[in-house]
Motif scaffolding. Structure first.
Motif, PDB file in Angstrom:
ATOM      1  N   PRO A  26       0.840  -1.357   0.000  1.00 37.04           N
ATOM      2  CA  PRO A  26       0.030  -0.132  -0.077  1.00 37.04           C
ATOM      3  C   PRO A  26       0.664   1.303   0.006  1.00 37.04           C
ATOM      4  N   ASN A  27       0.476   2.278  -0.659  1.00 40.65           N
ATOM      5  CA  ASN A  27       1.372   3.466  -1.066  1.00 40.65           C
ATOM      6  C   ASN A  27       1.555   4.235   0.329  1.00 40.65           C
ATOM      7  N   GLU A  28       0.090   3.998   1.202  1.00 42.39           N
ATOM      8  CA  GLU A  28       0.262   4.675   2.794  1.00 42.39           C
ATOM      9  C   GLU A  28       1.209   4.117   3.612  1.00 42.39           C
ATOM     10  N   LEU A  29       1.571   2.855   3.356  1.00 41.72           N
ATOM     11  CA  LEU A  29       2.362   2.070   4.090  1.00 41.72           C
ATOM     12  C   LEU A  29       3.912   2.608   3.775  1.00 41.72           C
ATOM     13  N   LEU A  30       4.130   2.779   2.550  1.00 39.55           N
ATOM     14  CA  LEU A  30       5.243   3.280   2.027  1.00 39.55           C
ATOM     15  C   LEU A  30       5.637   4.610   2.385  1.00 39.55           C
ATOM     16  N   VAL A  31       4.514   5.634   2.374  1.00 36.43           N
ATOM     17  CA  VAL A  31       4.682   6.970   2.685  1.00 36.43           C
ATOM     18  C   VAL A  31       5.134   6.898   4.229  1.00 36.43           C
ATOM     19  N   GLU A  32       4.450   6.223   5.043  1.00 34.62           N
ATOM     20  CA  GLU A  32       4.819   6.217   6.521  1.00 34.62           C
ATOM     21  C   GLU A  32       6.466   5.795   6.701  1.00 34.62           C
ATOM     22  N   ILE A  33       6.681   4.787   5.876  1.00 32.33           N
ATOM     23  CA  ILE A  33       8.063   4.270   6.369  1.00 32.33           C
ATOM     24  C   ILE A  33       8.813   5.189   6.005  1.00 32.33           C
ATOM     25  N   PHE A  34       8.939   6.028   4.668  1.00 31.40           N
ATOM     26  CA  PHE A  34       9.684   7.085   4.059  1.00 31.40           C
ATOM     27  C   PHE A  34       9.821   8.217   5.096  1.00 31.40           C
ATOM     28  N   GLY A  35       8.640   8.476   5.795  1.00 30.43           N
ATOM     29  CA  GLY A  35       8.538   9.350   6.594  1.00 30.43           C
ATOM     30  C   GLY A  35       9.314   9.414   7.710  1.00 30.43           C
ATOM     31  N   LYS A  36       9.284   8.050   8.445  1.00 35.37           N
ATOM     32  CA  LYS A  36      10.359   7.625   9.486  1.00 35.37           C
ATOM     33  C   LYS A  36      11.874   7.779   8.885  1.00 35.37           C
ATOM     34  N   VAL A  37      12.138   7.287   7.734  1.00 35.76           N
ATOM     35  CA  VAL A  37      13.443   7.362   7.358  1.00 35.76           C
ATOM     36  C   VAL A  37      13.849   8.816   7.020  1.00 35.76           C
ATOM     37  N   ALA A  38      12.973   9.686   6.583  1.00 33.80           N
ATOM     38  CA  ALA A  38      13.309  11.062   6.456  1.00 33.80           C
ATOM     39  C   ALA A  38      13.612  11.851   7.728  1.00 33.80           C
ATOM     40  N   SER A  39      12.748  11.465   8.762  1.00 31.56           N
ATOM     41  CA  SER A  39      13.055  11.958  10.171  1.00 31.56           C
ATOM     42  C   SER A  39      14.503  11.693  10.825  1.00 31.56           C
ATOM     43  N   GLN A  40      15.042  10.636  10.162  1.00 31.01           N
ATOM     44  CA  GLN A  40      16.501  10.238  10.682  1.00 31.01           C
ATOM     45  C   GLN A  40      17.699  10.693   9.906  1.00 31.01           C
ATOM     46  N   SER A  41      17.436  10.546   8.396  1.00 28.87           N
ATOM     47  CA  SER A  41      18.511  10.919   7.522  1.00 28.87           C
ATOM     48  C   SER A  41      18.079  11.391   6.190  1.00 28.87           C
ATOM     49  N   ILE A  42      18.403  12.355   6.082  1.00 25.86           N
ATOM     50  CA  ILE A  42      18.154  12.810   4.434  1.00 25.86           C
ATOM     51  C   ILE A  42      18.828  12.245   3.448  1.00 25.86           C
ATOM     52  N   VAL A  43      20.042  11.845   3.887  1.00 28.51           N
ATOM     53  CA  VAL A  43      21.012  10.980   2.910  1.00 28.51           C
ATOM     54  C   VAL A  43      20.318   9.693   2.603  1.00 28.51           C
ATOM     55  N   ASP A  44      19.969   8.967   3.613  1.00 29.82           N
ATOM     56  CA  ASP A  44      19.074   7.605   3.214  1.00 29.82           C
ATOM     57  C   ASP A  44      17.723   7.796   2.531  1.00 29.82           C
ATOM     58  N   LEU A  45      17.298   9.091   2.673  1.00 29.50           N
ATOM     59  CA  LEU A  45      15.917   9.402   1.855  1.00 29.50           C
ATOM     60  C   LEU A  45      16.278   9.650   0.435  1.00 29.50           C
ATOM     61  N   CYS A  46      17.560  10.238   0.211  1.00 27.87           N
ATOM     62  CA  CYS A  46      18.182  10.333  -1.161  1.00 27.87           C
ATOM     63  C   CYS A  46      18.316   8.811  -1.835  1.00 27.87           C
ATOM     64  N   LYS A  47      18.768   8.072  -0.943  1.00 30.00           N
ATOM     65  CA  LYS A  47      18.934   6.579  -1.448  1.00 30.00           C
ATOM     66  C   LYS A  47      17.825   5.964  -1.765  1.00 30.00           C
ATOM     67  N   VAL A  48      16.836   6.334  -0.920  1.00 25.52           N
ATOM     68  CA  VAL A  48      15.536   5.462  -1.081  1.00 25.52           C
ATOM     69  C   VAL A  48      15.028   5.943  -2.530  1.00 25.52           C
ATOM     70  N   LYS A  49      15.027   7.130  -2.783  1.00 22.70           N
ATOM     71  CA  LYS A  49      14.402   7.896  -3.945  1.00 22.70           C
ATOM     72  C   LYS A  49      15.140   7.294  -5.317  1.00 22.70           C
ATOM     73  N   LEU A  50      16.346   6.909  -5.218  1.00 22.77           N
ATOM     74  CA  LEU A  50      17.105   6.413  -6.188  1.00 22.77           C
ATOM     75  C   LEU A  50      16.879   4.917  -6.517  1.00 22.77           C
TER      76      LEU A  50
END
Length: 256
Positions: A26-50
């Protein structure tokens, strides 16, 4: 020796399998997970996007930018929007309601720029949406010079920080921020109050404790560890707030 071709084929199959599985999350689940990732590390968020298109799409949700960490960005000076990539990212965070940006801008507006109404509104926004440092500062302002209802609200907000460890952490982070910015000559604050918040005539820590504290502060040996020891001995909530207001006001004393 293992066949390198077989190993590579297995890796490709695993990658395709993972990519295929993502499409069914579910997209809602991915958004929630990536919100947690973003709250910890912008670098990791950028890796996720790629990683893949599905990840990139979910990571562009406002919820993710709302919770993005600001640790990699300098506290001051504002505005921050000078470099093109940072400008776009921070603008998106602000538009998405990132509470750390509201808190930082509120601090600068209220204590440095003299924009008290605007600064107080940004601090209120951060506080009422759960930002701990914003809650700490906003409660201090309300308790220091508000009317009865504002003082009551300030006490409730301060009490919601609960654990003394949380209060100490907030005080330390706020103090670091204050030390990094230019202060307006006469910031609107503190300790112009006609009386202490604790009005009890039987409270063992009212008035006397605070007068003793002020006497100790005037000596050279009073340290932050002493402050924390005092903090742990206070059971009366209004007294604790009175004491914290003194510590908060010390952050704004002239620096020599």
């Amino acid at each position: 020796m293992a066949d390198l071709g077989l190993i590579n084929n297995k890796k490709m199959k695993n990658k395709k399998s993972l990519s295929g599985g993502i499409k069914f999350l579910p997209n809602e689940l991915l958004v929630e997970i990536f919100g947690k990732v973003a709250s910890q590390s912008i670098v990791d968020l950028c890796k996720v996007k790629l990683s893949c298109k599905e990840f990139q799409k979910a990571a562009e949700n406002d919820h993710v930018y709302q919770h993005a960490s600001m640790e990699n960005f300098a506290l001051v000076p504002l505005p921050w929007f000078t470099q093109q990539k940072k400008s776009w990212f921070l603008k998106r965070c602000r538009e998405s309601g990132n509470l750390e940006i509201s808190y930082r801008e509120g601090m600068m507006e209220y204590f440095s720029y003299g924009q008290f109404d605007q600064g107080l509104e940004n601090l209120r926004k951060a506080a009422m949406n759960g930002h701990d440092e914003g809650k700490y500062v906003y409660s201090m302002i309300l308790m220091s010079g508000g009317d009865k209802e504002e003082i009551k609200q300030g006490l409730q907000l301060f009490h919601s920080l609960k654990a003394s460890t949380c209060i100490r952490r907030c005080r330390k982070r706020v103090n670091s921020f204050v030390r990094s910015m230019w202060l307006k000559d006469n910031p609107v604050l503190l300790l112009n109050r006609p009386s202490f918040l604790c009005c009890s005539t039987t409270c063992p820590t009212s008035g006397k404790m605070l007068h003793n504290y002020n006497d100790n502060v005037s000596t050279k040996w009073w340290s932050s560890s002493d402050e924390d020891q005092w903090l742990c001995t206070i059971s009366c909530h209004p007294c604790l707030a009175d004491y914290e207001l003194i510590l908060f006001s010390k952050m704004f004393q002239p620096r020599y």
